[in-house]
Design a protein around this motif. Structure first.
Motif, short mmCIF file in Angstrom:
data_model
loop_
_atom_site.label_atom_id
_atom_site.label_comp_id
_atom_site.label_asym_id
_atom_site.label_seq_id
_atom_site.Cartn_x
_atom_site.Cartn_y
_atom_site.Cartn_z
N GLU A 1 0.84 -1.20 0.00
CA GLU A 1 0.00 0.00 0.00
C GLU A 1 0.87 1.26 0.00
OE1 GLU A 1 -3.77 1.91 2.52
OE2 GLU A 1 -2.60 0.25 3.37
N PHE A 2 1.92 1.24 0.79
CA PHE A 2 2.88 2.35 0.84
C PHE A 2 3.50 2.59 -0.53
CE2 PHE A 2 7.48 3.33 2.28
CZ PHE A 2 7.29 4.70 2.14
N TRP A 3 3.92 1.52 -1.19
CA TRP A 3 4.55 1.64 -2.49
C TRP A 3 3.57 2.15 -3.55
CZ3 TRP A 3 8.57 2.36 -5.33
CH2 TRP A 3 8.58 2.01 -6.68
N GLN A 4 2.40 1.58 -3.60
CA GLN A 4 1.43 1.98 -4.62
C GLN A 4 1.02 3.45 -4.48
OE1 GLN A 4 0.56 0.36 -7.28
NE2 GLN A 4 1.66 -1.52 -6.72
N ASN A 5 0.81 3.90 -3.27
CA ASN A 5 0.43 5.29 -3.06
C ASN A 5 1.59 6.25 -3.34
OD1 ASN A 5 -2.27 4.92 -2.43
ND2 ASN A 5 -1.86 4.58 -0.27
N SER A 6 2.82 5.78 -3.12
CA SER A 6 3.99 6.58 -3.47
C SER A 6 4.09 6.76 -4.98
CB SER A 6 5.27 5.92 -2.94
OG SER A 6 5.27 5.84 -1.54
N VAL A 7 3.90 5.68 -5.71
CA VAL A 7 3.95 5.74 -7.17
C VAL A 7 2.84 6.64 -7.72
CG1 VAL A 7 3.69 4.37 -9.29
CG2 VAL A 7 5.08 3.49 -7.40
N LYS A 8 1.69 6.63 -7.07
CA LYS A 8 0.57 7.46 -7.51
C LYS A 8 0.75 8.94 -7.16
CE LYS A 8 -2.78 3.68 -7.00
NZ LYS A 8 -3.89 3.17 -6.15
N GLY A 9 1.72 9.23 -6.30
CA GLY A 9 1.94 10.62 -5.92
C GLY A 9 0.91 11.15 -4.95
N ILE A 10 0.54 10.33 -3.97
CA ILE A 10 -0.47 10.72 -2.98
C ILE A 10 0.17 11.51 -1.84
CG2 ILE A 10 -2.20 9.87 -1.36
CD1 ILE A 10 -2.93 9.33 -4.25
N SER A 11 -0.47 12.57 -1.41
CA SER A 11 0.01 13.31 -0.24
C SER A 11 -0.53 12.67 1.03
CB SER A 11 -0.45 14.77 -0.30
OG SER A 11 -0.18 15.43 0.93
N GLY A 12 0.34 12.48 2.01
CA GLY A 12 -0.08 11.90 3.29
C GLY A 12 -0.46 12.93 4.32
N ALA A 13 -0.49 14.20 3.94
CA ALA A 13 -0.74 15.28 4.91
C ALA A 13 -2.21 15.43 5.24
CB ALA A 13 -0.19 16.60 4.37
N GLY A 14 -2.49 15.84 6.47
CA GLY A 14 -3.85 16.11 6.92
C GLY A 14 -3.82 16.87 8.22
N LEU A 15 -4.95 17.30 8.70
CA LEU A 15 -5.02 17.99 9.98
C LEU A 15 -4.66 17.04 11.11
CD1 LEU A 15 -8.28 20.07 9.47
CD2 LEU A 15 -5.92 20.89 9.36
#
Length: 413
Positions: free
Chosen positions: A21-35
């Motif tokens: 899941e970590f790898w796939q979301n990294s490849v997709k360019g997902i931001s992990g930021a939130g409040l």
């Protein structure tokens, strides 16, 4: 010297609670930021971070392990469980003294320390501390609890070198196995620093982004308007194994850890050397130890925290060290994960290894307007992932105190 290979990976990160899941979301360019949800940020200048989402420690930890451990240790146990399972090791059939743990953390049990001291301060002066106060907050407890969970009786300790920690832990594990002092070492780093004292402390230093109204794009390495790093949390675990031992049991091998080096800037408590002298030397030494030339490195996962000063000095060092390497690509994955402090090197090592395995470089996101001070001939992968055959990947991790740590991974053959 013996060869060292990577046979297992585990992760709990702002982009996913397992490696895939970590790898796939990294490849997709997902931001992990939130409040921030961990505490009330109403009076804080920074109210966002890259938190772990939907973390359920019960998936890998017992009730007593959860009760007796700080969050940074829970992250360590969680990621290590995945890595050990992924490796296929039958630990019960091994000599327990052949397998060790070398872990890393920058702050240790910050949540435990803060809460216990604040509770004491709010009371009448009577010392009503939790009996597990000290065992929960001391930095070495993650490595200790990993060893206890799996009966690993070999080398066991924790490295602390600020944000270089994840790489120094890997480097130490690498060297112990090369010297024949262990056959397998569980290594990596964990951090749980999204706490009032950590957020407040880094904020008052003006090290963190204050882009509260646009937190999803706040971590923006190399952007002209970057204003500091975004705090992250989590853990990365890697199984380092002596090659002949891995070969004999038919293990799956992700990559070879071929070189590692560490230097000191000896310059300033928090600022990097203005010429990047220590960073240059660390990269040169690690590449040389890997049996490679500077022209052989295909991909660099840089430290690149999104600070105005640090990003430019590291690129200056890379440009100096890798002159003539036109094939080199760089991507700053902290743009997605935020900065995991002592765990950063470990999770970025995982991304470097997955990049080699899959022939894909995750992107740098949030790069809207590149800093004019960045040399034009530096290849930064931004916006979208890039397909590329990678034979050698280098990962940097630098820390307050002038610590520079570099690791080099090689495609296994």
């Amino acid at each position: 010297m013996k060869r060292v290979v990577i046979t297992g990976l585990g992760a709990v990160t702002p982009l996913g609670n397992n490696v895939e899941e970590f790898w796939q979301n990294s490849v997709k360019g997902i931001s992990g930021a939130g409040l921030i949800t961990h505490f009330d940020t109403e009076k804080f200048k920074v109210n966002f971070a890259c938190e772990i989402k939907d973390f359920d420690p019960k998936a890998h930890l017992s009730h007593n392990e959860i009760k007796r451990s700080d969050l940074f240790t829970q992250y360590a146990l969680y990621a290590s469980a995945e890595a050990i399972q992924d490796s296929g090791l039958e630990l019960e059939k091994m000599d327990p003294f052949d397998t060790g743990v070398i872990w890393g953390t920058g702050q240790g049990g910050m949540w435990t320390f803060e809460s216990e001291v604040m509770n004491f301060a709010a009371g009448d002066g009577t010392p009503r501390f939790n009996p597990f106060f000290v065992p929960k907050f001391i930095a070495n407890m993650a490595s200790g609890m990993i060893s206890m969970k799996y009966g690993l009786q070999g080398i066991n300790y924790t490295t602390v070198s600020a944000c270089a920690t994840g790489n120094t832990a890997l480097m130490d594990a690498f060297n112990y196995i090369r010297l024949g002092k262990a056959k397998v070492i569980v290594s990596g780093g964990s951090e749980a620093a999204i706490s009032p004292a950590s957020i407040g402390g880094f904020s008052i230093m003006k090290a963190m982004s204050t882009r509260n109204d646009d937190f999803a794009t706040a971590s923006r390495p190399y952007d002209a308007e970057r204003d500091g790093f975004v705090m992250g949390e989590g853990a990365g675990a890697l199984i380092l194994e002596e090659y002949e031992h891995a070969k004999a049991r038919g293990a799956k091998i992700y990559a070879e850890l071929a070189g590692a080096a560490m230097t000191a800037d000896a310059y300033h408590m928090t600022a990097p050397h203005p010429e990047g002298a220590g960073a240059i030397k660390a990269m040169q030494l690690a590449v040389k130890e890997a049996g490679a030339n500077m022209e052989d490195i295909d991909y660099i996962n840089p430290h690149a925290t999104s600070t105005p000063l640090g990003d430019l000095i590291e690129l200056k060092a890379i440009n100096n060290a890798f002159k003539g390497n036109k094939n080199l690509d760089i991507s700053a994955t902290k743009s997605m994960t935020g900065h995991l402090l002592g765990a950063a090197g470990a999770v970025e090592a995982i991304l470097s290894i997955k990049a080699i395995q899959n022939g894909i470089i995750p992107p740098t996101i949030n790069l809207h307007s590149i800093d004019n001070n960045i040399p034009q001939d530096i290849n930064i992968v931004f916006g979208e992932a890039k397909e590329k055959e990678i034979n050698f990947a280098l990962s940097n991790a630098f820390g307050f105190g002038g610590h520079n740590a570099t690791v080099v991974f090689k495609k296994f053959s």
